[in-house]
Scaffold this active site. Structure first.
Site, PDB file in Angstrom:
ATOM      1  N   HIS A 207       6.988 -10.495  -6.682  1.00  0.00           N
ATOM      2  CA  HIS A 207       7.830  -9.476  -6.040  1.00  0.00           C
ATOM      3  C   HIS A 207       7.041  -8.922  -4.849  1.00  0.00           C
ATOM      4  O   HIS A 207       6.217  -8.020  -5.005  1.00  0.00           O
ATOM      5  CB  HIS A 207       8.144  -8.375  -7.062  1.00  0.00           C
ATOM      6  N   CYS A 240       9.450   1.700  -1.657  1.00  0.00           N
ATOM      7  CA  CYS A 240       9.116   2.440  -2.875  1.00  0.00           C
ATOM      8  C   CYS A 240       9.207   3.934  -2.599  1.00  0.00           C
ATOM      9  O   CYS A 240       8.513   4.440  -1.706  1.00  0.00           O
ATOM     10  CB  CYS A 240       7.707   2.083  -3.345  1.00  0.00           C
TER      11      CYS A 240
END
Length: 300
Positions: A207, A240
């Site tokens: 990822h 994020c």
């Protein structure tokens, strides 16, 4: 270099791509977008997250999304689940796969889910046990493997210990995350090689985020080591929420461009992915993928 002939691309845009958007994407748009993605040929879509709405407001409609999308029998529909309460909600709407998550960094884990790693593991163990008991597959995410916004470098031995604990819980697959996009190809080779000395490559996915433009290069290194599963998000959506400056995920459209021109099969229709990118672009900030930048700059 020795590349696999086939790669599985796992679309995480509806979850990881949207979770950091400042404006709420309408429920109807999410449903239409996921329905479009379901017809691209992808075998996997992470549709949302059953976390508390205060954590990630963008995904507070997870239940309605799961209820209203048109499900393709050839697609696995997954969702992130933080605890047993979240699992209860996920099972009520019959998600196919339950995704667990924790960080390799204590500081990031505390900022992300307000628990230490040692406090998180028993919670995840219970979720995994209940999910498996309900007949669901379980996927684990380990974030900040290649670097943390608070702690910097992360000891690979610590990562291995966490991965081992997750596999001991019975998870089916583990996604190794470069959460803030700091990994370089040499680091990916070193860390991944070490992981593969402990765990089977068939159970590992990667990822990558593209904060510093290294995501595709990192994919090539991982592929050369035998990794055949990669997470990505249409248009490079994402970031994020607990890592300042972390730009979007590896872009599905850029990944497909590279793989298909290398003769690597994905089973995914690039044009349908681009159409899905143009659709969601109406509801989010500008997409960061190279493909979309080129297409958006071309005269009509």
């Amino acid at each position: 270099m020795n590349f696999p002939g086939e790669i599985i691309v796992k679309e995480v845009g509806p979850r990881d791509g949207l979770q950091n958007e400042t404006e709420m994407v309408p429920l109807e748009a999410k449903i239409e977008w996921i329905n479009m993605l379901s017809e691209t040929g992808t075998s996997y879509i992470e549709i949302s997250s059953f976390v508390h709405p205060d954590w990630i407001p963008q995904l507070k409609d997870a239940t309605e999304v799961a209820k209203q999308i048109k499900r393709n029998p050839d697609v696995t529909y997954a969702a992130l689940v933080p605890n047993l309460k979240g699992l209860e909600r996920a099972l009520e709407v019959n998600v196919d796969e339950v995704c667990l998550f924790l960080s390799a960094s204590e500081s990031h884990n505390k900022n992300n889910i307000n628990k230490t790693i040692s406090e998180t593991l028993p919670v995840l163990k219970n979720v995994s046990k209940e999910a498996k008991g309900a007949g669901k597959t379980v996927r684990g995410y380990v974030s900040t493997v290649f670097g943390c916004p608070y702690e910097g470098s992360i000891d690979t031995e610590k990562v291995i210990t966490i991965c081992d604990k997750l596999f001991t819980m019975g998870i089916d697959e583990l996604s190794i995350g470069d959460t803030i996009g700091v990994a370089d190809p040499l680091q990916v080779e070193q860390v991944t090689s070490k992981l593969l000395s402990y765990f089977p490559k068939e159970k590992i996915a990667m990822h990558f985020h593209d904060t510093r433009g290294t995501a595709l290069a990192n994919v090539l290194v991982a592929m050369n080591l035998g990794i055949t599963k990669f997470d990505s998000a249409v248009g490079g959506l994402g970031g994020c929420p607990y890592a300042k400056g972390a730009s979007g995920n590896l872009a599905t459209d850029d990944l497909l461009y590279m793989l298909h021109r290398m003769g690597v099969n994905t089973g995914i229709d690039e044009n349908k992915v681009i159409n899905a990118a143009f659709y969601i672009e109406k509801y989010v900030k500008n997409l960061s993928s190279h493909q979309m930048k080129i297409l958006n700059s071309q005269p009509l």
